[in-house]
Each structure stands twice: as C-alpha cells, then as structure tokens.
Design an enzyme around this catalytic site. Sequence first.
Site, PDB file in Angstrom:
ATOM      1  CB  THR A  27      -1.015  -0.046   1.128  1.00 16.83           C
ATOM      2  OG1 THR A  27      -1.799  -1.426   1.198  1.00 16.83           O
ATOM      3  CG2 THR A  27      -1.848   1.316   1.152  1.00 16.83           C
ATOM      4  CD1 TRP A  79      -1.119   1.061  -6.167  1.00 15.28           C
ATOM      5  CD2 TRP A  79      -1.662   3.117  -5.109  1.00 15.28           C
ATOM      6  NE1 TRP A  79      -1.917   1.853  -7.073  1.00 15.28           N
ATOM      7  CE2 TRP A  79      -2.404   2.985  -6.196  1.00 15.28           C
ATOM      8  CE3 TRP A  79      -1.745   4.108  -4.142  1.00 15.28           C
ATOM      9  CZ2 TRP A  79      -3.361   3.816  -6.427  1.00 15.28           C
ATOM     10  CZ3 TRP A  79      -2.755   5.244  -4.343  1.00 15.28           C
ATOM     11  CH2 TRP A  79      -3.548   5.011  -5.591  1.00 15.28           C
ATOM     12  CG  HIS A  80       0.445   5.984  -1.544  1.00 13.23           C
ATOM     13  ND1 HIS A  80      -0.029   5.014  -0.856  1.00 13.23           N
ATOM     14  CD2 HIS A  80      -0.688   6.856  -1.256  1.00 13.23           C
ATOM     15  CE1 HIS A  80      -1.314   5.076  -0.438  1.00 13.23           C
ATOM     16  NE2 HIS A  80      -1.652   6.144  -0.881  1.00 13.23           N
ATOM     17  N   GLY A  81       4.007   5.611  -4.233  1.00 13.70           N
ATOM     18  CA  GLY A  81       5.250   6.324  -5.067  1.00 13.70           C
ATOM     19  C   GLY A  81       6.394   5.510  -4.980  1.00 13.70           C
TER      20      GLY A  81
END
Lengths: 467, 391
Positions: free
Chosen positions: A315, A318-320
Amino acid sequence: MVFSSIIFLYYFIPAFFLLYYLAPARYQNGVCVLGSLFFYAWGEPYYVLLMLFSIWVNYRLGRKLAFDRPDGLRRRTLILACTFHLTLLVVFKYLGFLLRSAYQLTGWEGPEVSLALPLGISFYTFQALSYIVDVYRRQVPVQNRFWNLALYISMFPQLVAGPIVRYGDINKEIDSRKLALPEISQGIVRFLIGLGKKVLFANSLGELADAVWAVPGLEISVTTAWLGLIAYTLQIYFDFSGYSDMAIGLGRMMGFHFIENFRYPYLSRSVSEFWRRWHISLGSWFRDYVYIPLGGSRVSQGKMIRNLLLVWGLTGFWHGANWTFLLWGLYYGVLICVEKVCRLEERRIPSALRHLGCLLAVILGWVLFRSDTAGQAAMFLGRLMGVGTNGWVDAAARLYLHDELPLLLLASLGCGPWLRRLSSSLVERLPVSVAELLRSSVAFILLVLCTIFLVNSTYNPFIYFRF
Amino acid sequence: MKRVISYATAVMFFGVVTLFFLLSIFLPDRLASVAEGRMLMQRPVTDLTDLTTVTENWTEYVVDQFPFREELLEAYSALELGLGKHYTRNTYVTEGGWLMTYIYPVQPVRRQALVQAVADAAGQSDVPLVYAVVPQKNDMLAHLAAPWMDNRVSDANKAALLEELAAAGVATIDVGADFLQQYTAEEREGFYYRTDFHWNARGAFLAARYISGQLAAAGLLGDGDLPEETDFVWDELGQEHLFQGDLNRRFSNLLSMREEIPLYTPADSSQLRYYWSVDDSRPAAREEIMGTGLGKQTVDYNGLSTANLGYYRVVNPDARTNQTILILKDSYQNPTTDYWSELFYQVVVIDPREYGEPYSFPQLLEENGVDLVLLLYHQNNASEELVSFLS
C-alpha cells in the site's frame, strides 16, 4: 488536465456536457469514452495509446476468462493478465527507482532508466486488475463491448485520482442509466464542494507546508515545524477528498454513482479505523485482492502479521517509487499489527485518548510521506521535538500564525461533520425550496471564489527580483 | 418548486461556465497583463508533430486570455489585503502599507562565480575597481515588518558577499552600514518608496555621496569638492503626481499611489552631453535618456531617472574631476547618474543585462579611457549577467 484548472472548468466541462446531454442515450457511452480519451490525451498525448493498449489486453483476456472452461486454463489467463498489468506498472513507475537502488547497493554503474510516469497508471491498472479478477471469480459478467470496458477504465471523473471503482458497482449503469435533474444538480453541488476543498483549502495549506519543508537545512523553529506538519495533514486530506468529491459529483452529473472514498478519517479512534475511512477504495482493493487471498486474519498470528506487513508495504509503495513510501506503509503495518495482536480496539480506553493517539500517529506518519528521504524525515521529526531548531518560535512561525491561523482552524473544523451537521440543522428549519436555494447559492459562491483562486494560481509575474 | 431549483442550479452552473467559454472565444486577445507586468500568450501555432507542446501552449494561451483575468487577479489581491495578511504574492505587507519583497538566499556557487569574475576583472588592468554594495529596503526598514519578517537571509547574503570580495582582494564599500549608523529608522523610511522595490532619489543621492566620500578617502578621486545637495535642484513630485510602484502593481494598485517622490536634477544640465553607444559622436537629448517619464501624471521609478539601458555615457565638460568612471550596475544605480555626472568628466553606465555593444570589458576600458570602475549592486544581487560580461 486536472479538475481544478481553468481549462477543465471553463472549456472541457461546457463542451463535454453539451455533447453528452444532447446525445441520444445510445451514443452517450461513446461521447463519454471520446471525452475521457481527449481528457487524458490533453495531458498525455502519447501515453493515451498505452492506456488503450492496456484496456484492449484486458478486454481480450476478460473474454477469454469468460468463455474458457477448465479452471487451469482460466487460472493461467488470470496470471497472464495480472502479470501484464503489473509489469506495465513496474516498468513505468518503479523500474528507474529499483535500478537506482540496486546500483547504490551493489556499487555497479548500470544504465539509467527514466521513463515519464503515465498519468493515473496506478489507478487504471488497479481498476483493470479488479475487473479481470472479478470476472475470473465470476462475480461480474464479462463486458463484451470493447468501448464499454474502455468507458469503465478510462472514465475521466475517476481516471487520474480515483476512487478505484469496481466494475460491479457501475456495470449496470454503463448499460443503462437515467439522467435526472435532481441528480445532476446534486452532482454539481458535490463537484463544487470538492473544488472548494481543493482550491480554497488544499492549495493554500500546501503553500504553507511547502514553504516549511523548503527551508534549507530545515532551519526552523518548533512551532514552524508543527504548523508545517499540521498544514500538510490538512492539505492532503482536502486535496484527496476534494478530488474524490469532484469525481463523485462529475459521475453523478453523468448518471453514475461512485462509492464514497473518505468518511471523516481524522475522527478515527484507531489506525485500523482510520484506514476504513481514508481512501476507502484503495484499502478495500488491497483487502479483497491481496489480504484475503493470502488468508487475511483467518490464519495463525504469525501469518496474519506477515499478511498485514506485506499488504501495508505494498500500500505504501503504491503511493510512490521511494523508500519513504514503503516505510510509511510499513509504519501503518506495524501499528495495525500491534492493534490486532493487543486487541486495542476492544480494550476500554477513553474515546478521547484513543482519538488523540490515533491522530498523533497519523500526523507523524505524514512526515514520512511528505519527506523526500528517510534522512529528511528523521530531521523533521527531530525538529518537531526541538532538536536542532531555531528556538520555539521564529519570525516564520509568527507570520504563519498571523496569516494562516484562521485557515488552519476552519480547515480543522472542515475535517469533521460539524459544519455539515450545523448546516443540516439550520436547513431542517427552512422550507425545502429555500434550503435548496440556499445550498445552490453557497455552491455558486464557491464557484466564484474558486475561479478567483484558480486564476490567481496562474499568476505569473515578470519577477526580476535581482532588479 | 424543487424541480425549479434543480433547474436553476444546473442552468446557473452550465450558464456561467458556458458564458465564459463563449467570451473567451469571441473576446479579442489581450496583449499584456498590467498586474503581472508581462506580455500575455497569444494564439499559438499548432504543430501536430509535437503534441505535448501543443497542449501546453494551448493551456497557457487559454489561461492567459481568460476573460476578466485582470479583474479576477485584482479580486484575489483585494481578498488577501482585506484579510489583513502580512505576506502574499511573495511580498510582505506592513501596517503602514509598506511593501517588501521576499529575499532568497544567494547560492554559494553563484556568489563564488561572481567574486571570481570581479577579482579577475580587477586584476586584468591597472584601473582601480571598487564594488559598492547598496542596501536593499528589507535591510533598512526591517523594523516595519518585525517580528514576522526574517532578515537573516538578507544579512547573510551581504555578509558573505563582502567577506568573499575582501578575501579576493577586491575593494568594497558597504553603504548599508553607513545608513544604519548615520540615520535613524524613521529617517531611513524617507529613503525608500513604500510600494516599490527600490529606494527613492533621496536615498540614492545619499548613497552616491557616501560612495564618493569613500572613493576620495581612498585617493581614487582627483582634487575637488564632492557634490552636495545644494549643487542640485530638488523637487517633490508627490503632490501632483501618482507613483506606480512595481510592488503595488502585483496588487493591481490597490494600495495608495500617493507617496513622496523626491527628485534631484543638475542645476544646469545644458552642458551635459549624452551618448547612446561607444562610437556615437552625436549627442542625444537628455530627455531621451534621463527622466523619460516625467511628463506623465503617473510616474514610476525608471521614468524618474533612467531605465536599465545596456549602455549610455554622459560627458560633463564642467565636472569637478577630469576622470572617466565606468559603472556596472543594476537598477538601484539609476537615480545616481546625475550625481556622478556632476563629479566625473565622463560617466559610462552599463547594465550587463541589456548590454549589446561589440566591446568587451578590457576594450571598453581602453575605448572610453576609464580611470575608475565602480560596480554598484544591491546586496542580494549576485548577477549572472555581470559574470558573463566580465568574463
């Protein structure tokens, strides 16, 4: 193109919705797809082909899954589809970062890979994956029309920043939907509220946060550090939830109903609860497609911890493409593990204490999320506690307290339901028509204010500050 | 009734966005933005071989040409000022309506390049070279914006520059130190414009006088008295003229345009001869170079003295010395030219940002017979153009 821009608000919206509302019902999907592709191509004129290719592969493999019989063959098709989508995501989003990290670790000087990140690839890849898995699980019927699948994946309201819409939530509306005036009106109001959140709050708070993080060597006072962090905490909420509001509002204007993505997350009393209220579509995606298939919580404690750390690591990542995002995700993984193992949600802890504890954990987590490196994050955390600071209060802190305190207070109120409850209780005492008129008037004041702020955001003076 | 309200919501929303859409198509394009002081993007040429640039250009175009853009910028300024903010549009706004810009730290690499170029230029010939650091408004009027304006960056920029120049053997003059010592805070307020980045003619004159005193003390000037205030004609234009401050323009002139506008001119300018270039032999009229904006109802900083011209020179046969000075400058120098032309036989003024003559620095020293080189820059300016010019 982004929603909070002059070109979207005053050029794309009138042109698109004129065509959309005038088109006969059987052509509205086509108008929507073309409009969405134009919307995407405006920012990514070449990567729109990549997205179309991704949709086409998904379409073909989805139909193969629907018509194949043996489970083994279906499983292989599913693996192929997942591999394809994840490979695209890894190549465009993570490859450069992974190679650089490998070079640093090994000392090898290899080729630099730096691909431009296609807009929204994280979102449309996850939507494509959820579709293919749901078709595999026979939870949704396959979409036999390529352009309808393209509509689901590329629909501009949720394409670049979510929510991650499940195919099963809107497949019936893709086939048939009604455009009702009250719905369109509510969609407009919801869109404008989201626009206000983004333009009036998030952007202004972002200026403060950016100014604090940009100070060379973080030579700031303790107060400035906390003001910057609180500003960022509020910025990211209003930015993201505002964008979700705009997406939901635009969807409604087109006859689609998307799920809510935020439910006052800063009111949470545990980290687990926070993630049931923050970016709900992402949390539920990882829950349904990663956590539960791994066994979820219905395994031994050791495996549960493993599952949680894996899911939260993913998670975060996934953001960066940065180690700070991975650390941020693992930070939450650890906290949730502790909550579950110690059953903190079930213990009798005063609600106010729970809330403060959760809020503190979330706010401190944003330091990792915002910082460019782990070192910068550590430095900033130190500043919060008075390590290496310019005292408790400096000139910047005085300036921010004077100029931005009203905004910070109003934004803090806006994070909860109180303003909404207050306006609802006022509205309940009014005749329905007057209440509707009032609501619409407020929405239009928002439009005017947002337009002023949007034009100002393009303020680009000839600054010859060396004169 | 609810259906009517729903209609009203939809009609008003789509009506407004469509109206602006149509206005943007049918209204003629505007050339410039007054609030931003720049030219606006005109209709771009569509080159389909580079789609990314096409969309970027069209986005910039529609944004620049958005209907009522100036009015909306003004509305934003009014909102910010109305909310009583101390800092907006990269500008500090004080209680008394004084505007001051945000100061950026000078990058050490850039400062080092400047110092190296200046030191090399000083070492190239026997002509003495002096670097005068003149005080920026933030430094002199920090009391107005305290306690929420941090002046450490400005102080650090100046201290580092003076230190590095001294270490490189370059002679320096710190005008700011003299101002802080000689004048009270209230007196220093009389040296700067409220709504402009720059000082006024009074501040510029006192700085020039101090610099000339330092030059004389260093034995760099010939014999002769230094010009004093009584050697010039002084005027106060603020009663009859409005002042267009460059910082006020950022706020669409919402702050008062009435302020003190001191002006000094030579008592007798008839003997002064002005030239546009090195090779010019025919003098230009004074009005073409100095005080070009004096005839207007609203005057601005450059219009009162002179603009940032690439090259011009002034010859005064009746000057107090028979020396030629070459001044390399930024815009803070502009109101000092009349002072220097009273003192020096020939004053050559070069703004490296606009310089277009075919002569290099060493060639200029020779062509103009320069006796003294003066670099006159404000304390936060590490000019890259100066580095290029000297190199």
